[in-house]
Enzyme design. Structure first.
Site, short mmCIF file in Angstrom:
data_model
loop_
_atom_site.label_atom_id
_atom_site.label_comp_id
_atom_site.label_asym_id
_atom_site.label_seq_id
_atom_site.Cartn_x
_atom_site.Cartn_y
_atom_site.Cartn_z
N CYS A 190 0.85 -0.79 -0.11
CA CYS A 190 -0.03 -0.23 -0.09
C CYS A 190 0.75 1.29 0.19
O CYS A 190 0.66 1.94 -0.40
CB CYS A 190 -0.71 -0.18 1.28
SG CYS A 190 -2.10 1.35 1.51
N CYS B 127 -6.14 -1.94 7.65
CA CYS B 127 -7.52 -1.83 7.90
C CYS B 127 -8.66 -2.66 6.84
O CYS B 127 -9.49 -1.74 7.27
CB CYS B 127 -7.01 -0.01 6.86
SG CYS B 127 -6.37 -0.06 5.53
#
Length: 344
Positions: free
Chosen positions: A95, A190
């Site tokens: 990410c 997340c």
């Protein structure tokens, strides 16, 4: 003229204080929130509520950047596929490279910003990453695959602070910030609300019993499905007649078996790693390496050949998993990283 900085804002205290600090230093600040997945539990709404409050308090503009399609393709699918292939992924590293300091940086530059700032605990001088002063929060490991071309545009205002200092500053700053300090810390990954297997189960039937093998290939017990295990795990399977703890040493997705052994079987002295991201040109050098985020640095010798790194450890490591990241350090400086392919 004021330099313009885009701040990646998550709705958490670190990025909220980052925006405040930069504005205080005289930068023109704008915020951006990344919508990376389509959670329906109010996750985005809560975060955006905090960001809106902070933006009003600071009188700054903020943007919402929907990168959910790119995130699914680059991070989420890779995460699921890795577990199904029997490797252990590191989605935060992917990410940071592709999303935060790839697409988000591009967005900041498109908005005429000189820099992109985040609430990461790390340092950069525009050429290298370095460990943050707060070693318990240091995130240099997770940044080590970011392209070196991105480094001159990155800012980490929290690099010299301890997390406790940032929370205290937030509590004293305003009720807007105090409210954020009261919320629980965001979870490590997340999009994983509970445990990783709940995510993988949405895409494959991983609850299929299989055989546990010893190192010679003998069947010694049973397990609940190979994707429930990672290298080094010592619970959740049965080994008949075992009097000592056994640990997972290998996963075999093709026949849904796992191999286990005593702790000594986890010991490795050499690592082969691919997909290098280097900040130095040398092909042979001595350094230290971290083979997991929370592991100690181990002195080693690196030899790079044919786009792969052979990492010879000067002391053994235990429970090293293919799919994780090997990060090379010279003191506190990150000099490169590569994805673990195999161990010996």
């Amino acid at each position: 003229m004021q330099k313009k900085v885009m701040v990646g804002m998550s709705g958490g205290i670190d990025s909220s204080v980052t925006a405040y600090m930069l504005q205080k230093e005289g930068y023109e600040v704008e915020g951006v929130y990344l919508k990376l997945h389509n959670r329906t539990d109010g996750y985005h709404e809560k975060n955006l509520g905090h960001i809106e409050d902070v933006a009003k308090f600071l009188d700054i503009k903020y943007h919402v950047l929907d990168l959910s399609d790119k995130f699914t393709q680059e991070v989420y699918d890779y995460f699921v596929d890795s577990y199904l292939e029997g490797t252990t992924p590191n989605p935060c590293v992917k990410c940071n490279k592709q999303i935060k300091f790839g697409a988000m940086l591009q967005f900041a530059q498109d908005k005429d910003c000189s820099y992109l700032a985040t609430g990461h605990y790390a340092k950069t001088d525009g050429k290298f990453f370095y460990e943050a002063d707060d070693k318990s929060k240091d995130q240099s490991y997770f940044l080590s695959q970011v392209d070196k071309e991105a480094l001159p545009y990155m800012m980490f205002p929290l690099s010299t602070y301890k997390k406790d200092d940032i929370v205290r500053l937030g509590e004293e700053l305003d009720d807007v910030y105090k409210k954020i300090t009261a919320k629980s810390e965001s979870q490590e990954i997340c999009f994983v609300e509970t445990v990783y297997t709940d995510v993988v189960k949405k895409h494959a039937n991983i609850d299929q019993k299989g055989d546990v093998l010893d190192e010679k290939g003998n069947v010694v017990g049973t397990h609940k499905g190979y994707a429930h295990y990672t290298i080094g795990k010592r619970r959740g399977f049965v080994v008949h007649g075992a009097h000592e703890p056994h640990f997972v040493t290998k996963l075999n997705p093709k026949d849904n078996t796992i191999v286990v052994g005593k702790k000594a079987a986890l010991e490795i002295n050499e690592v082969i790693a691919n997909n290098l991201n280097m900040y130095i040109e040398k092909k042979e050098f001595d350094c230290t390496v971290k083979l997991r985020y929370r592991s100690n640095s181990i002195p080693c010798k690196i030899k790079i050949e044919d786009s792969k790194a052979s990492i010879s450890l000067e002391e053994p490591a235990f429970g090293v998993a293919a799919g994780q990241l090997a990060v090379f350090y010279d003191g506190q400086k990150v000099i490169g990283s590569a994805w673990i392919e195999d161990t010996k």
